[in-house]
Design a protein around this motif. Sequence first.
Motif, PDB file in Angstrom:
ATOM      1  N   ARG A  37       3.005  -9.553  -6.032  1.00 43.42           N
ATOM      2  CA  ARG A  37       4.150 -10.449  -5.791  1.00 43.42           C
ATOM      3  C   ARG A  37       5.420  -9.871  -6.385  1.00 43.42           C
ATOM      4  O   ARG A  37       6.506  -9.968  -5.797  1.00 43.42           O
ATOM      5  N   LEU A  38       5.297  -9.264  -7.558  1.00 39.38           N
ATOM      6  CA  LEU A  38       6.463  -8.653  -8.196  1.00 39.38           C
ATOM      7  C   LEU A  38       7.034  -7.539  -7.319  1.00 39.38           C
ATOM      8  O   LEU A  38       8.245  -7.478  -7.082  1.00 39.38           O
ATOM      9  N   PHE A  39       6.162  -6.673  -6.839  1.00 35.97           N
ATOM     10  CA  PHE A  39       6.636  -5.579  -5.991  1.00 35.97           C
ATOM     11  C   PHE A  39       7.302  -6.120  -4.726  1.00 35.97           C
ATOM     12  O   PHE A  39       8.341  -5.616  -4.298  1.00 35.97           O
ATOM     13  N   GLN A  40       6.726  -7.154  -4.132  1.00 31.35           N
ATOM     14  CA  GLN A  40       7.345  -7.720  -2.934  1.00 31.35           C
ATOM     15  C   GLN A  40       8.703  -8.308  -3.261  1.00 31.35           C
ATOM     16  O   GLN A  40       9.670  -8.131  -2.501  1.00 31.35           O
ATOM     17  N   SER A  41       8.821  -8.988  -4.395  1.00 31.71           N
ATOM     18  CA  SER A  41      10.093  -9.610  -4.778  1.00 31.71           C
ATOM     19  C   SER A  41      11.174  -8.567  -5.054  1.00 31.71           C
ATOM     20  O   SER A  41      12.370  -8.856  -4.934  1.00 31.71           O
ATOM     21  N   GLN A  42      10.753  -7.350  -5.407  1.00 28.09           N
ATOM     22  CA  GLN A  42      11.716  -6.282  -5.669  1.00 28.09           C
ATOM     23  C   GLN A  42      12.225  -5.624  -4.385  1.00 28.09           C
ATOM     24  O   GLN A  42      13.108  -4.772  -4.440  1.00 28.09           O
ATOM     25  N   GLY A  43      11.647  -6.020  -3.249  1.00 30.19           N
ATOM     26  CA  GLY A  43      12.145  -5.518  -1.983  1.00 30.19           C
ATOM     27  C   GLY A  43      11.280  -4.483  -1.294  1.00 30.19           C
ATOM     28  O   GLY A  43      11.651  -3.974  -0.223  1.00 30.19           O
ATOM     29  N   PHE A  44      10.141  -4.147  -1.881  1.00 30.48           N
ATOM     30  CA  PHE A  44       9.272  -3.152  -1.250  1.00 30.48           C
ATOM     31  C   PHE A  44       8.652  -3.729   0.020  1.00 30.48           C
ATOM     32  O   PHE A  44       8.354  -4.919   0.100  1.00 30.48           O
ATOM     33  N   GLU A  45       8.447  -2.856   1.013  1.00 29.75           N
ATOM     34  CA  GLU A  45       7.994  -3.298   2.328  1.00 29.75           C
ATOM     35  C   GLU A  45       6.531  -2.954   2.618  1.00 29.75           C
ATOM     36  O   GLU A  45       5.996  -3.326   3.661  1.00 29.75           O
ATOM     37  N   TRP A  46       5.892  -2.218   1.731  1.00 28.97           N
ATOM     38  CA  TRP A  46       4.471  -1.866   1.846  1.00 28.97           C
ATOM     39  C   TRP A  46       3.867  -1.835   0.449  1.00 28.97           C
ATOM     40  O   TRP A  46       4.597  -1.620  -0.544  1.00 28.97           O
ATOM     41  N   LEU A  47       2.547  -1.961   0.371  1.00 26.79           N
ATOM     42  CA  LEU A  47       1.814  -1.723  -0.868  1.00 26.79           C
ATOM     43  C   LEU A  47       0.695  -0.722  -0.605  1.00 26.79           C
ATOM     44  O   LEU A  47       0.093  -0.720   0.477  1.00 26.79           O
ATOM     45  N   HIS A  48       0.405   0.108  -1.599  1.00 30.65           N
ATOM     46  CA  HIS A  48      -0.673   1.097  -1.526  1.00 30.65           C
ATOM     47  C   HIS A  48      -1.725   0.712  -2.559  1.00 30.65           C
ATOM     48  O   HIS A  48      -1.461   0.726  -3.765  1.00 30.65           O
ATOM     49  N   LEU A  49      -2.906   0.342  -2.093  1.00 30.03           N
ATOM     50  CA  LEU A  49      -3.983  -0.086  -2.994  1.00 30.03           C
ATOM     51  C   LEU A  49      -5.110   0.933  -2.987  1.00 30.03           C
ATOM     52  O   LEU A  49      -5.462   1.482  -1.944  1.00 30.03           O
ATOM     53  N   VAL A  50      -5.689   1.148  -4.170  1.00 25.07           N
ATOM     54  CA  VAL A  50      -6.864   2.009  -4.278  1.00 25.07           C
ATOM     55  C   VAL A  50      -7.914   1.301  -5.135  1.00 25.07           C
ATOM     56  O   VAL A  50      -7.623   0.877  -6.256  1.00 25.07           O
ATOM     57  N   ASP A  51      -9.112   1.190  -4.577  1.00 26.40           N
ATOM     58  CA  ASP A  51     -10.265   0.673  -5.323  1.00 26.40           C
ATOM     59  C   ASP A  51     -10.889   1.882  -6.039  1.00 26.40           C
ATOM     60  O   ASP A  51     -11.691   2.603  -5.458  1.00 26.40           O
ATOM     61  N   LEU A  52     -10.499   2.087  -7.282  1.00 21.13           N
ATOM     62  CA  LEU A  52     -10.955   3.275  -8.011  1.00 21.13           C
ATOM     63  C   LEU A  52     -12.459   3.253  -8.240  1.00 21.13           C
ATOM     64  O   LEU A  52     -13.143   4.268  -8.044  1.00 21.13           O
ATOM     65  N   ASN A  53     -12.991   2.111  -8.654  1.00 19.68           N
ATOM     66  CA  ASN A  53     -14.449   2.019  -8.833  1.00 19.68           C
ATOM     67  C   ASN A  53     -15.158   2.290  -7.512  1.00 19.68           C
ATOM     68  O   ASN A  53     -16.187   2.970  -7.468  1.00 19.68           O
ATOM     69  N   GLY A  54     -14.590   1.760  -6.438  1.00 22.69           N
ATOM     70  CA  GLY A  54     -15.171   1.950  -5.128  1.00 22.69           C
ATOM     71  C   GLY A  54     -15.200   3.407  -4.703  1.00 22.69           C
ATOM     72  O   GLY A  54     -16.158   3.863  -4.065  1.00 22.69           O
ATOM     73  N   ALA A  55     -14.147   4.156  -5.066  1.00 18.49           N
ATOM     74  CA  ALA A  55     -14.099   5.578  -4.719  1.00 18.49           C
ATOM     75  C   ALA A  55     -15.264   6.328  -5.350  1.00 18.49           C
ATOM     76  O   ALA A  55     -15.830   7.246  -4.745  1.00 18.49           O
ATOM     77  N   PHE A  56     -15.634   5.946  -6.567  1.00 15.28           N
ATOM     78  CA  PHE A  56     -16.752   6.605  -7.251  1.00 15.28           C
ATOM     79  C   PHE A  56     -18.103   6.133  -6.722  1.00 15.28           C
ATOM     80  O   PHE A  56     -19.035   6.927  -6.584  1.00 15.28           O
ATOM     81  N   GLU A  57     -18.199   4.836  -6.417  1.00 10.42           N
ATOM     82  CA  GLU A  57     -19.499   4.270  -6.034  1.00 10.42           C
ATOM     83  C   GLU A  57     -19.769   4.350  -4.529  1.00 10.42           C
ATOM     84  O   GLU A  57     -20.899   4.129  -4.092  1.00 10.42           O
ATOM     85  N   GLY A  58     -18.734   4.651  -3.755  1.00  3.21           N
ATOM     86  CA  GLY A  58     -18.923   4.802  -2.317  1.00  3.21           C
ATOM     87  C   GLY A  58     -19.020   3.507  -1.552  1.00  3.21           C
ATOM     88  O   GLY A  58     -19.466   3.464  -0.412  1.00  3.21           O
ATOM     89  N   LYS A  59     -18.586   2.412  -2.172  1.00  2.23           N
ATOM     90  CA  LYS A  59     -18.587   1.097  -1.520  1.00  2.23           C
ATOM     91  C   LYS A  59     -17.541   0.231  -2.219  1.00  2.23           C
ATOM     92  O   LYS A  59     -17.171   0.513  -3.368  1.00  2.23           O
TER      93      LYS A  59
END
Length: 248
Positions: A37-59
């Motif tokens: 919500r903070l990033f959206q309120s600052q005017g950003f138009e996209w978000l980039h999310l990474v599931d770090l645990n998921g990257a290691f566990e493959g799910k």
Amino acid sequence: MIIYPAIDLKDGACVRLLRGEMSQATVFNTDPGEQARLFQSQGFEWLHLVDLNGAFEGKPVNGAAVESILKSVTIPVQLGGGIRDLTTIGMWLEKGVSRVILGTVALRDPDLVKAACREFPGKVAVGIDAREGYVAVAGWAETSDIKALDLALKFEDCGVAAIIYTDINRDGAMGGVNVESTSDLAFHLTTPVIASGGVSSIEDLKALKLEEDTGIEGVICGRALYDGRIDPREALALLSATAVEDAD
């Protein structure tokens, strides 16, 4: 050029890693929805999310955190980490993710990426994370003998929305983005490239903006936004400028 604030999820919290090391994690917010919500309120138009645990566990592992973000914002979200089959891709797109990022599976099963592009047109990006120019996978725990450009070229003309290129040695280290290798990759591709890793100042953004015509469409920014080294308003104004000269 689009700037993508990064929300890296580890054990349900927003963190930043140093050079991809899970043991070198700094927690910036324990409420991912609030951070989004903070990033959206600052005017950003996209978000980039990474599931770090998921990257290691493959799910998927941080599913609850991702869903809390999706419920908290109206701007589009791209997600990577642990997405390795068509079922998982479809699941996340159904839940409201705008674009999925395929990394490990892009190296191990390129045909799956091409199938995903056919089934979900415009919704699939490929994440290429490189260490000394060679592709690393499985949460960066393994480095292959395939060069980043060679892998990227496999996905030309199959409908990949973007190549997200990360220089692992720069990631989270605040040492500056690898403009040269990013622009070189973009120059050799028709697929748009999103730069990632090492963005530490507005000067890094200016350097990338000057190379926009090579095919760099966006840049992912993490730690520098969290610790205040980059002012969101200034960054957005710079990267939305139409002329490269405006970056000077």
